[in-house]
Design a protein around this motif. Structure first.
Motif, PDB file in Angstrom:
ATOM      1  N   ALA A 371     -52.120  -2.748 -32.345  1.00  0.00           N
ATOM      2  CA  ALA A 371     -53.310  -2.335 -31.611  1.00  0.00           C
ATOM      3  C   ALA A 371     -53.139  -0.942 -31.026  1.00  0.00           C
ATOM      4  CB  ALA A 371     -53.602  -3.343 -30.499  1.00  0.00           C
ATOM      5  N   LEU A 372     -51.963  -0.672 -30.469  1.00  0.00           N
ATOM      6  CA  LEU A 372     -51.725   0.643 -29.902  1.00  0.00           C
ATOM      7  C   LEU A 372     -51.749   1.711 -30.982  1.00  0.00           C
ATOM      8  CD1 LEU A 372     -48.926  -0.154 -27.311  1.00  0.00           C
ATOM      9  CD2 LEU A 372     -51.230   0.635 -26.811  1.00  0.00           C
ATOM     10  N   GLY A 373     -51.155   1.390 -32.124  1.00  0.00           N
ATOM     11  CA  GLY A 373     -51.139   2.361 -33.214  1.00  0.00           C
ATOM     12  C   GLY A 373     -52.547   2.695 -33.667  1.00  0.00           C
ATOM     13  N   ALA A 374     -53.401   1.672 -33.730  1.00  0.00           N
ATOM     14  CA  ALA A 374     -54.765   1.904 -34.183  1.00  0.00           C
ATOM     15  C   ALA A 374     -55.537   2.784 -33.222  1.00  0.00           C
ATOM     16  CB  ALA A 374     -55.482   0.553 -34.343  1.00  0.00           C
ATOM     17  N   SER A 375     -55.133   2.786 -31.936  1.00  0.00           N
ATOM     18  CA  SER A 375     -55.878   3.553 -30.942  1.00  0.00           C
ATOM     19  C   SER A 375     -55.439   5.003 -30.879  1.00  0.00           C
ATOM     20  CB  SER A 375     -55.701   2.931 -29.556  1.00  0.00           C
ATOM     21  OG  SER A 375     -54.407   3.204 -29.055  1.00  0.00           O
ATOM     22  N   ALA A 387     -46.328   2.833 -24.368  1.00  0.00           N
ATOM     23  CA  ALA A 387     -47.318   2.781 -23.291  1.00  0.00           C
ATOM     24  C   ALA A 387     -48.347   3.894 -23.448  1.00  0.00           C
ATOM     25  CB  ALA A 387     -46.616   2.911 -21.940  1.00  0.00           C
ATOM     26  N   ASP A 388     -49.601   3.553 -23.217  1.00  0.00           N
ATOM     27  CA  ASP A 388     -50.712   4.495 -23.341  1.00  0.00           C
ATOM     28  C   ASP A 388     -51.679   4.200 -22.203  1.00  0.00           C
ATOM     29  OD1 ASP A 388     -52.891   6.013 -24.001  1.00  0.00           O
ATOM     30  OD2 ASP A 388     -53.323   4.987 -25.884  1.00  0.00           O
ATOM     31  N   TYR A 389     -51.763   5.101 -21.226  1.00  0.00           N
ATOM     32  CA  TYR A 389     -52.566   4.853 -20.030  1.00  0.00           C
ATOM     33  C   TYR A 389     -53.880   5.622 -20.030  1.00  0.00           C
ATOM     34  CZ  TYR A 389     -47.984   3.180 -18.463  1.00  0.00           C
ATOM     35  OH  TYR A 389     -46.785   2.520 -18.360  1.00  0.00           O
ATOM     36  N   ARG A 390     -54.307   6.149 -21.169  1.00  0.00           N
ATOM     37  CA  ARG A 390     -55.549   6.927 -21.214  1.00  0.00           C
ATOM     38  C   ARG A 390     -56.747   6.116 -20.750  1.00  0.00           C
ATOM     39  NH1 ARG A 390     -57.273   7.682 -26.008  1.00  0.00           N
ATOM     40  NH2 ARG A 390     -55.907   6.078 -26.868  1.00  0.00           N
ATOM     41  N   ALA A 391     -56.733   4.838 -21.034  1.00  0.00           N
ATOM     42  CA  ALA A 391     -57.889   3.999 -20.710  1.00  0.00           C
ATOM     43  C   ALA A 391     -57.510   2.944 -19.673  1.00  0.00           C
ATOM     44  CB  ALA A 391     -58.442   3.341 -21.970  1.00  0.00           C
ATOM     45  N   LEU A 392     -56.791   3.375 -18.640  1.00  0.00           N
ATOM     46  CA  LEU A 392     -56.369   2.450 -17.586  1.00  0.00           C
ATOM     47  C   LEU A 392     -57.588   2.031 -16.757  1.00  0.00           C
ATOM     48  CD1 LEU A 392     -53.304   3.064 -15.249  1.00  0.00           C
ATOM     49  CD2 LEU A 392     -55.329   1.822 -14.523  1.00  0.00           C
ATOM     50  N   PRO A 393     -57.943   0.740 -16.785  1.00  0.00           N
ATOM     51  CA  PRO A 393     -59.094   0.292 -15.992  1.00  0.00           C
ATOM     52  C   PRO A 393     -58.672  -0.057 -14.568  1.00  0.00           C
ATOM     53  CG  PRO A 393     -58.313  -1.502 -17.374  1.00  0.00           C
ATOM     54  CD  PRO A 393     -57.413  -0.328 -17.644  1.00  0.00           C
ATOM     55  N   ARG A 394     -59.547   0.177 -13.616  1.00  0.00           N
ATOM     56  CA  ARG A 394     -59.285  -0.144 -12.215  1.00  0.00           C
ATOM     57  C   ARG A 394     -60.605  -0.567 -11.562  1.00  0.00           C
ATOM     58  NH1 ARG A 394     -59.112   5.092 -13.805  1.00  0.00           N
ATOM     59  NH2 ARG A 394     -60.434   6.566 -12.654  1.00  0.00           N
ATOM     60  N   GLY A 452     -66.500  15.014 -28.645  1.00  0.00           N
ATOM     61  CA  GLY A 452     -67.604  14.079 -28.824  1.00  0.00           C
ATOM     62  C   GLY A 452     -67.257  12.646 -28.483  1.00  0.00           C
ATOM     63  N   VAL A 453     -66.395  12.454 -27.440  1.00  0.00           N
ATOM     64  CA  VAL A 453     -65.991  11.109 -27.032  1.00  0.00           C
ATOM     65  C   VAL A 453     -65.986  11.009 -25.511  1.00  0.00           C
ATOM     66  CG1 VAL A 453     -64.577  10.695 -29.085  1.00  0.00           C
ATOM     67  CG2 VAL A 453     -63.538  11.722 -27.034  1.00  0.00           C
ATOM     68  N   LEU A 454     -66.056   9.779 -25.017  1.00  0.00           N
ATOM     69  CA  LEU A 454     -65.902   9.544 -23.588  1.00  0.00           C
ATOM     70  C   LEU A 454     -64.425   9.617 -23.221  1.00  0.00           C
ATOM     71  CD1 LEU A 454     -68.292   6.543 -22.781  1.00  0.00           C
ATOM     72  CD2 LEU A 454     -68.693   8.989 -22.417  1.00  0.00           C
ATOM     73  N   ILE A 455     -64.137  10.238 -22.086  1.00  0.00           N
ATOM     74  CA  ILE A 455     -62.759  10.289 -21.581  1.00  0.00           C
ATOM     75  C   ILE A 455     -62.654   9.685 -20.192  1.00  0.00           C
ATOM     76  CG2 ILE A 455     -62.030  12.245 -22.982  1.00  0.00           C
ATOM     77  CD1 ILE A 455     -62.685  14.064 -20.605  1.00  0.00           C
ATOM     78  N   GLY A 456     -63.786   9.243 -19.651  1.00  0.00           N
ATOM     79  CA  GLY A 456     -63.790   8.597 -18.346  1.00  0.00           C
ATOM     80  C   GLY A 456     -65.145   8.005 -18.054  1.00  0.00           C
ATOM     81  N   ALA A 457     -65.173   7.016 -17.147  1.00  0.00           N
ATOM     82  CA  ALA A 457     -66.443   6.397 -16.787  1.00  0.00           C
ATOM     83  C   ALA A 457     -66.280   5.609 -15.495  1.00  0.00           C
ATOM     84  CB  ALA A 457     -66.934   5.465 -17.899  1.00  0.00           C
ATOM     85  N   VAL A 472     -64.302   0.710 -21.193  1.00  0.00           N
ATOM     86  CA  VAL A 472     -62.861   0.774 -21.452  1.00  0.00           C
ATOM     87  C   VAL A 472     -62.611   0.843 -22.961  1.00  0.00           C
ATOM     88  CG1 VAL A 472     -60.663  -0.457 -21.262  1.00  0.00           C
ATOM     89  CG2 VAL A 472     -62.234  -0.421 -19.321  1.00  0.00           C
ATOM     90  N   VAL A 473     -63.313   0.008 -23.715  1.00  0.00           N
ATOM     91  CA  VAL A 473     -63.174   0.032 -25.173  1.00  0.00           C
ATOM     92  C   VAL A 473     -63.557   1.407 -25.727  1.00  0.00           C
ATOM     93  CG1 VAL A 473     -64.038  -0.915 -27.348  1.00  0.00           C
ATOM     94  CG2 VAL A 473     -63.534  -2.451 -25.437  1.00  0.00           C
ATOM     95  N   ALA A 474     -64.648   1.967 -25.203  1.00  0.00           N
ATOM     96  CA  ALA A 474     -65.123   3.262 -25.691  1.00  0.00           C
ATOM     97  C   ALA A 474     -64.091   4.359 -25.451  1.00  0.00           C
ATOM     98  CB  ALA A 474     -66.439   3.623 -25.018  1.00  0.00           C
ATOM     99  N   VAL A 475     -63.477   4.351 -24.260  1.00  0.00           N
ATOM    100  CA  VAL A 475     -62.468   5.371 -23.937  1.00  0.00           C
ATOM    101  C   VAL A 475     -61.189   5.122 -24.720  1.00  0.00           C
ATOM    102  CG1 VAL A 475     -61.029   6.352 -22.105  1.00  0.00           C
ATOM    103  CG2 VAL A 475     -63.436   5.826 -21.652  1.00  0.00           C
TER     104      VAL A 475
END
Length: 506
Positions: A371-375, A387-394, A452-457, A472-475
């Motif tokens: 899953a991480l590789g695909a992202s 570890a990949d924290y680009r889309a860390l939800p809080r 052309g992508v979301l980087i935060g929300a 979160v999925v989009a980011v």
């Protein structure tokens, strides 16, 4: 606290014998450490788990679980008060007793970890009650016992409240989050020092149960790590519940006369209350771990790790102690990486053998790697995940609930990104209009215009944390904005406001 059936080692024997050989030692059985220790023990490795406090850590006893029980109860009161003008009239009489009883009996077993220790031992682990300290590479001392780990040591000792150096504070009976969660009888008034997520959540709970609450925050806004709009929404909601919110106020001195607290601020302002709750952050106590024995600097706020959660060769860290975010979901995410990496190390140390004895743990870890590789992370399919924290939800569980993922607008601009911002008010959506009362909230999107992508929300509203999941999925997956605009958003839902925010991207 622990009966004889738990294979517990007391560490009282006189003199230190030769180190006992085991596969892995986990020091600190908070959420992440417990998961690592339990899963590795299930896999067939000999695992010693060391914990001086309660197995499970902050989350089940003083954090996520009991606090959300409190919030659930407080929100029910708020909803009942919203009946007027919407569905008739209601009279509300708050009662803290059932909340305290539920926390004590259902959530924490009166702050006893017998069930958690049982669970770990039942998975094949050995439990040691005490403080673990590194005694050289692969070696951990607990009292008079010394263990030597073949494959490595995992540190999951978490954090403790960080008390600000305010004159007079240390000598007073101030509250931490532990006292606030364990309280059986509410005070008449409460002074809260700190306007972060924990302070805001507890303030709103107590205010809705009739406590006079005052928040004092040194920064210029509450919830300062999030978007300014989120800070404004939270402060507005708290004030509507009767909470006094004072920002840009730095505490200088605290006194306690035996009955009441008084807090004097820089500039002369003074605040008083029956109780004082200090929630100004947390820190890891690395000096207690013996890190110098393995060449690691203990004079740091947190324990730095690489993308496989390695502190050094044969030493991993997991959870709050890493400083990557004090969230249970981060600890569990990191635990999966550590489990995969330890098992990979064990496989290489024992050629031709599967150290787990089963394929389930390794297979689960490899699934995470895929899953991480695909992202687009540094991990690749078929390897130990990175570890990949680009889309860390809080999520801050106030009302409105405030969920966020990725970068804020300020963070994105500071990195030189060509930023587009999209914003929509929840109350202007069809679902918000239907909801009528308690519909405060918004959607804010941060896009990289060049990519052309979301980087935060940020998603704020009655179900802000739930609406966040799609963002979160989009980011995380870097879904193109063109695809997000071409999605079908169910009507009438709160998450449909995402479509409006996308339309407003500028």
């Amino acid at each position: 606290m622990i009966n004889a059936a738990f294979a517990v080692l007391s560490g009282d024997a006189g003199g230190v014998a030769e180190p006992e050989q085991v596969d892995v030692v986990v020091v600190g059985l908070g959420v992440g450490g417990e998961e690592v220790a339990g899963r590795l023990a299930e896999s067939g490795l000999s695992v010693v788990g060391v914990e001086r406090d309660l197995v499970g850590g902050e989350c089940p006893y003083w954090g996520c679980i009991p606090s959300k029980m409190m919030i659930r109860a407080a929100n029910a009161l708020a909803e009942a008060r919203r009946i007027d003008g919407l569905a008739g009239s209601a009279q509300v009489r708050p009662d803290w007793a059932p909340v305290a009883r539920r926390i004590r009996e259902e959530a924490t077993d009166t702050w006893n970890d017998r069930a958690a220790v049982d669970r770990f031992v039942g998975r094949g682990g050995r439990f040691v009650r005490g403080s673990g300290r590194l005694d050289g590479p692969g070696r951990v001392r607990v009292g008079d016992q010394l263990f030597e780990a073949r494959y490595g040591v995992v540190i999951g000792t978490g954090t403790r409240p960080s008390v600000p150096p305010v004159e007079g504070l240390a000598g007073t009976p101030y509250w931490t989050n532990h006292h606030a969660i364990e309280v059986e009888e509410l005070p008449g008034s409460l002074l809260v020092l700190g306007g972060g997520a924990i302070g805001l959540e507890l303030s709103q709970v107590f205010a809705r149960f009739g406590v006079r609450v005052t928040i004092v925050e040194a920064l210029d806004r509450v919830l300062a790590v999030e978007e300014p709009e989120a800070s404004e929404a939270a402060a507005s909601a708290l004030r509507a519940d009767g909470v006094e919110v004072h920002t840009g106020v730095r505490a200088e001195r605290v006194d306690h006369d035996g009955e009441r607290f008084s807090l004097r601020a820089h500039g002369g302002a003074e605040f008083t209350a029956e109780r004082l709750l200090v929630v100004t952050g947390r820190r890891a106590h690395l000096d207690e771990l013996g890190l110098e024995a393995v060449g690691v600097d203990a004079d740091q706020r947190y324990l730095p790790v690489d993308d496989r959660m390695r502190v050094a060769d044969g030493i991993w860290a997991v959870g709050d102690v890493t400083g990557e975010g004090a969230f249970t979901h981060i600890a569990m995410y990191q635990a999966a990486i550590v489990i995969a990496d330890v098992l990979d190390r064990a496989r290489h140390a024992r050629p031709g053998a599967d150290p787990s004895g089963t394929a389930s743990v390794v297979g689960g870890a490899m699934g995470a790697a895929s899953a991480l590789g695909a992202s687009g992370s540094s991990g690749t399919a078929g390897t130990v995940p990175r570890a990949d924290y680009r889309a860390l939800p809080r999520v801050t569980f106030t009302d409105p609930e405030i969920g966020a993922v990725g970068l804020t607008e300020e963070q994105a601009r500071s990195r030189g990104i060509n930023v587009q911002v999209g914003f929509s008010k929840l109350g202007e959506s069809t679902r918000g209009w239907i909801h009528r009362v308690g519909d405060e909230g918004f959607i804010k999107l941060i896009a990289d215009a060049d990519e052309g992508v979301l980087i935060g929300a940020t998603s704020a509203g009655p179900a802000g944390g739930e609406v966040l999941s799609g963002l979160v999925v989009a980011v995380h997956a870097a879904v193109p904005l063109s695809q997000l605009r071409h999605m079908i958003y169910a009507y009438p839902t709160f998450h449909r406001a995402i479509e409006d925010a996308l339309r407003n991207l500028r």
